[in-house]
Design an enzyme around this catalytic site. Structure first.
Site, PDB file in Angstrom:
ATOM      1  N   ASP A  27      36.209-118.384  -0.778  1.00  0.00           N
ATOM      2  CA  ASP A  27      34.981-117.891  -1.366  1.00  0.00           C
ATOM      3  C   ASP A  27      33.428-118.490  -1.934  1.00  0.00           C
ATOM      4  O   ASP A  27      34.650-119.555  -2.428  1.00  0.00           O
ATOM      5  CB  ASP A  27      34.898-116.477  -2.247  1.00  0.00           C
ATOM      6  CG  ASP A  27      35.458-115.256  -1.713  1.00  0.00           C
ATOM      7  OD1 ASP A  27      35.707-116.267  -0.031  1.00  0.00           O
ATOM      8  OD2 ASP A  27      35.653-114.024  -1.966  1.00  0.00           O
ATOM      9  N   ASP A  28      32.801-118.670  -2.714  1.00  0.00           N
ATOM     10  CA  ASP A  28      31.743-119.079  -3.345  1.00  0.00           C
ATOM     11  C   ASP A  28      31.791-120.554  -2.887  1.00  0.00           C
ATOM     12  O   ASP A  28      30.940-121.655  -3.414  1.00  0.00           O
ATOM     13  CB  ASP A  28      32.209-119.095  -4.738  1.00  0.00           C
ATOM     14  CG  ASP A  28      33.123-117.608  -5.594  1.00  0.00           C
ATOM     15  OD1 ASP A  28      32.313-116.924  -4.921  1.00  0.00           O
ATOM     16  OD2 ASP A  28      34.000-117.776  -5.943  1.00  0.00           O
ATOM     17  N   HIS A 145      29.941-111.221  -3.049  1.00  0.00           N
ATOM     18  CA  HIS A 145      30.251-112.232  -4.221  1.00  0.00           C
ATOM     19  C   HIS A 145      30.659-110.109  -5.464  1.00  0.00           C
ATOM     20  O   HIS A 145      30.075-109.389  -5.668  1.00  0.00           O
ATOM     21  CB  HIS A 145      29.009-112.313  -4.945  1.00  0.00           C
ATOM     22  CG  HIS A 145      29.832-113.989  -5.770  1.00  0.00           C
ATOM     23  ND1 HIS A 145      30.910-113.888  -6.172  1.00  0.00           N
ATOM     24  CD2 HIS A 145      29.196-113.557  -7.697  1.00  0.00           C
ATOM     25  CE1 HIS A 145      30.860-114.392  -7.631  1.00  0.00           C
ATOM     26  NE2 HIS A 145      29.892-113.996  -8.033  1.00  0.00           N
TER      27      HIS A 145
END
Length: 292
Positions: A27-28, A145
């Site tokens: 993620d991210d 998110h």
């Protein structure tokens, strides 16, 4: 999560003995340079097969460049409605007076209370999907998110939009809670995601979106090790499981995105013993783009 990895309306029924496959999603991607470097390293040297992009954050363009240099890395959208500023403008409910999102807890509370306009959510999700296209990145799947995508005010809007855009897969972040030492706040979050997942799955299936049979990541945060990960994977269901990870390099100047735990996670994910253990369990590493 025990949802079917088939899409609704196909009439397909999973076989009794499906091979076990694992998507390792970082993620991210795009949050900052230390995270981008770590994610691509975790792909090239470790088990990461996929990454989801925060298209509105500072290092999104850098992430796109790095992704093009790693063509086997699957890319998806990490839908952001909580952190920083939106891609779109002119919102009345999605942002505060400063033009920024309300933050993790502020956005969640407003979603629970039905205070975020679904049309603004749709506009922003569409703007983020368009930004992925403009960056030259394929969208193999979408997640959120802070898992914001599974909240009731978001999932119906998003599922319909993804169907229109031809995106075929979405994350459902419900996992079996196990192991000791999980903080109380995370246990509460796990319970909340588990409660939201059945309705989110209905919206996904009605839109013909695929989901995985299993999900891992939240229970392992902060206590990730090769041994703990292999124990969890040994219990993963038949079919496809997604493992959510957050590798990167520490950088005190970038806030919560790049603390020391990012490097600890990177070390585990790139440990050759992990890849060997996954193979020993008979689990194949894949990305969402391999599922189509």
């Amino acid at each position: 999560s025990t949802g079917c990895a088939c899409r609704a309306g196909t009439g397909a029924v999973p076989s009794r003995r499906m091979p076990r496959r694992l998507i390792v999603n970082a993620d991210d991607f795009g949050a900052n340079l230390p995270r981008n470097i770590g994610i691509v390293e975790a792909h090239l040297r470790g088990v990461v097969t996929s990454a989801t992009v925060l298209v509105g954050l500072a290092a999104a363009e850098d992430a796109a460049v790095r992704a093009r240099l790693a063509p086997r890395l699957g890319t998806g959208l990490h839908l952001n409605l909580t952190e920083g500023r939106p891609i779109g403008t002119g919102y009345r409910t999605l942002t505060g007076p400063d033009g920024a999102f309300w933050g993790k807890e502020g956005a969640r509370e407003r979603l629970k209370q039905g205070r975020l306009d679904p049309e603004e959510i749709r506009r922003e999700a569409l703007a983020q999907l368009d930004r992925m296209r403009d960056l030259g990145l394929a969208v193999s799947h979408v997640d959120g998110h802070h898992h914001v995508h599974v909240y009731p005010g978001v999932m119906p809007v998003l599922a319909g939009l993804l169907r229109e855009r031809g995106v075929r897969w979405i994350r459902l972040p419900a996992e079996i809670v196990g192991g000791a030492g999980i903080p109380a706040d995370r246990l509460a979050a796990l319970a909340e995601y588990a409660a939201l997942t059945p309705q989110a799955r209905r919206f996904a299936l009605e839109a013909g979106l695929g989901t995985t049979q299993g999900f891992l990541g939240l229970t392992l945060m902060g206590q990730l090790s090769v041994a703990a990960l292999l124990r969890a994977l040994a219990l993963s269901p038949e079919g496809v499981t997604e493992l959510m990870v957050h590798p990167g390099y520490a950088d005190p100047g970038t806030g919560g995105f790049s603390g020391a735990e990012r490097e600890a996670e990177l070390a585990v994910i790139t440990d050759p013993a992990l890849r060997e253990g996954v193979a020993r369990l008979g689990i194949a590493l894949v990305s969402y783009k391999d599922l189509d």
